[in-house]
Motif scaffolding. Structure first.
Motif, short mmCIF file in Angstrom:
data_model
loop_
_atom_site.label_atom_id
_atom_site.label_comp_id
_atom_site.label_asym_id
_atom_site.label_seq_id
_atom_site.Cartn_x
_atom_site.Cartn_y
_atom_site.Cartn_z
N MET A 68 0.85 -1.20 0.00
CA MET A 68 0.00 0.00 0.00
C MET A 68 0.88 1.25 0.00
N HIS A 69 0.60 2.16 -0.90
CA HIS A 69 1.40 3.37 -1.05
C HIS A 69 1.21 4.30 0.14
N THR A 70 2.33 4.72 0.75
CA THR A 70 2.27 5.68 1.85
C THR A 70 2.26 7.09 1.26
N LEU A 71 1.22 7.86 1.58
CA LEU A 71 1.08 9.19 1.02
C LEU A 71 2.01 10.18 1.72
N THR A 72 2.53 11.13 0.97
CA THR A 72 3.37 12.18 1.54
C THR A 72 2.49 13.25 2.19
N VAL A 73 3.10 14.12 2.99
CA VAL A 73 2.36 15.20 3.62
C VAL A 73 1.71 16.08 2.55
N ASP A 74 2.45 16.36 1.48
CA ASP A 74 1.89 17.20 0.41
C ASP A 74 0.65 16.56 -0.21
N GLU A 75 0.67 15.25 -0.35
CA GLU A 75 -0.49 14.55 -0.91
C GLU A 75 -1.68 14.56 0.05
N LEU A 76 -1.39 14.58 1.35
CA LEU A 76 -2.46 14.57 2.36
C LEU A 76 -3.04 15.95 2.62
N LEU A 77 -2.28 16.99 2.24
CA LEU A 77 -2.77 18.37 2.38
C LEU A 77 -3.67 18.70 1.20
N ASP A 78 -4.94 18.57 1.36
CA ASP A 78 -5.90 18.82 0.29
C ASP A 78 -6.32 20.28 0.34
N GLN A 79 -5.66 21.08 -0.46
CA GLN A 79 -5.91 22.53 -0.42
C GLN A 79 -7.29 22.90 -0.96
N ASP A 80 -7.80 22.11 -1.88
CA ASP A 80 -9.09 22.46 -2.51
C ASP A 80 -10.27 22.10 -1.62
N ASN A 81 -10.13 21.02 -0.84
CA ASN A 81 -11.25 20.56 0.00
C ASN A 81 -10.86 20.53 1.47
N HIS A 82 -10.08 21.52 1.88
CA HIS A 82 -9.61 21.58 3.26
C HIS A 82 -10.81 21.78 4.19
N ALA A 83 -10.91 20.93 5.22
CA ALA A 83 -12.11 20.95 6.08
C ALA A 83 -12.00 21.93 7.25
N TRP A 84 -10.87 22.63 7.40
CA TRP A 84 -10.66 23.43 8.61
C TRP A 84 -11.69 24.55 8.75
N GLU A 85 -12.03 25.22 7.67
CA GLU A 85 -13.00 26.31 7.75
C GLU A 85 -14.34 25.78 8.24
N GLU A 86 -14.71 24.62 7.77
CA GLU A 86 -15.96 23.99 8.19
C GLU A 86 -15.92 23.64 9.68
N VAL A 87 -14.80 23.10 10.12
CA VAL A 87 -14.64 22.74 11.53
C VAL A 87 -14.71 23.99 12.40
N ARG A 88 -14.04 25.03 12.00
CA ARG A 88 -14.06 26.28 12.78
C ARG A 88 -15.48 26.85 12.91
N ASN A 89 -16.25 26.76 11.83
CA ASN A 89 -17.63 27.24 11.87
C ASN A 89 -18.47 26.43 12.85
N LEU A 138 -0.65 9.44 10.64
CA LEU A 138 -2.05 9.00 10.62
C LEU A 138 -2.51 8.58 9.23
N GLN A 139 -1.88 9.14 8.20
CA GLN A 139 -2.26 8.87 6.80
C GLN A 139 -3.73 9.22 6.54
N VAL A 140 -4.11 10.40 7.01
CA VAL A 140 -5.45 10.91 6.72
C VAL A 140 -5.32 12.28 6.08
N SER A 141 -6.25 12.60 5.22
CA SER A 141 -6.21 13.85 4.48
C SER A 141 -6.87 14.98 5.26
N THR A 142 -6.44 16.21 4.96
CA THR A 142 -7.05 17.37 5.61
C THR A 142 -8.45 17.67 5.08
#
Length: 219
Positions: free
Chosen positions: A1-22, A49-53
């Motif tokens: 199974m391919h281990t994703l890099t940090v850059d691959e896990l940082l999803d800039q287009d669908n970043h959930a942080w704004e939603e979480v903050r709201n 953790l190998q989870v996306s933002t």
């Protein structure tokens, strides 16, 4: 199974942080976002953790050291930071030194001042994807039937007073000041006894590692 890099896990287009903050800001429950210790800790947490933002779990792991709810009663784990004992990675055997002995099939995501623990089922109960609560009055895992996103919403706007009704006591908010980071209350008589309850049991601070022993003893 391919281990994703940090850059691959940082999803800039669908970043959930704004939603979480709201969700946090629109909720009724007080919270405090603890900053991550460093930029490298944020990236390291995400990588281990190998989870996306684009997920709530991934964005909490990357954007925060953790989030403290309801006057310190609940600690939601993130990348680790001041006022937070450990991180999502160190609580779950993904980095050394470990904060506590890791539990198979469960990703620990939060703990509370009564010595209760919240874990995401990753195999222990059939990979349900639900958050389970290790209840200190029952000494067993109970399903909340919530995914991590629903759990986060519950922390922000749920009736925590009702959930913890038998664990809390008059004046518990001011007593929270007794706890140092990484400490919870030990109850005597314990909550799992017939005599134990938040109002009448004596409470004293102990290390959360000691409270965790109740979980590992049941395995």
């Amino acid at each position: 199974m391919h281990t994703l890099t940090v850059d691959e896990l940082l999803d800039q287009d669908n970043h959930a942080w704004e939603e979480v903050r709201n969700i946090l800001q629109e909720g009724n429950n007080p919270f405090r976002i603890v900053p991550a210790e460093s930029e490298s800790a944020r990236g390291d947490s995400l990588y281990r953790l190998q989870v996306s933002t684009k997920s709530y779990l991934g964005t909490v792991a990357y954007e925060t050291g953790g989030i403290i709810f309801d006057h310190g009663w609940i600690t939601l784990l993130g990348a680790g930071g001041p006022d937070i004992y450990g991180s999502l990675a160190s609580w779950n055997g993904l980095q050394e030194p470990a904060s506590v002995p890791a539990l198979g099939g469960m990703l620990i995501v939060a703990y509370d001042a009564a010595g209760g623990f919240f874990g995401l089922d990753t195999g222990k109960f059939g990979r349900s994807g639900h958050i389970y609560y290790f209840a200190p009055d029952a000494l067993e895992w109970e399903s909340t039937e919530l995914a991590y996103s629903g759990f986060l919403s519950w922390l922000a706007e749920g009736d925590l007073g009702l959930f913890y009704q038998t664990f809390r006591w008059n004046g518990w908010q001011s007593d929270m000041e007794q706890l140092q980071p990484g400490e919870v209350f030990a109850y005597y008589p314990p909550l799992w006894t017939q005599e134990g309850c938040g109002e009448t049991s004596h409470k004293s601070p102990i290390a959360v590692r000691e409270a965790w022993q109740a979980v590992t003893d049941r395995e």
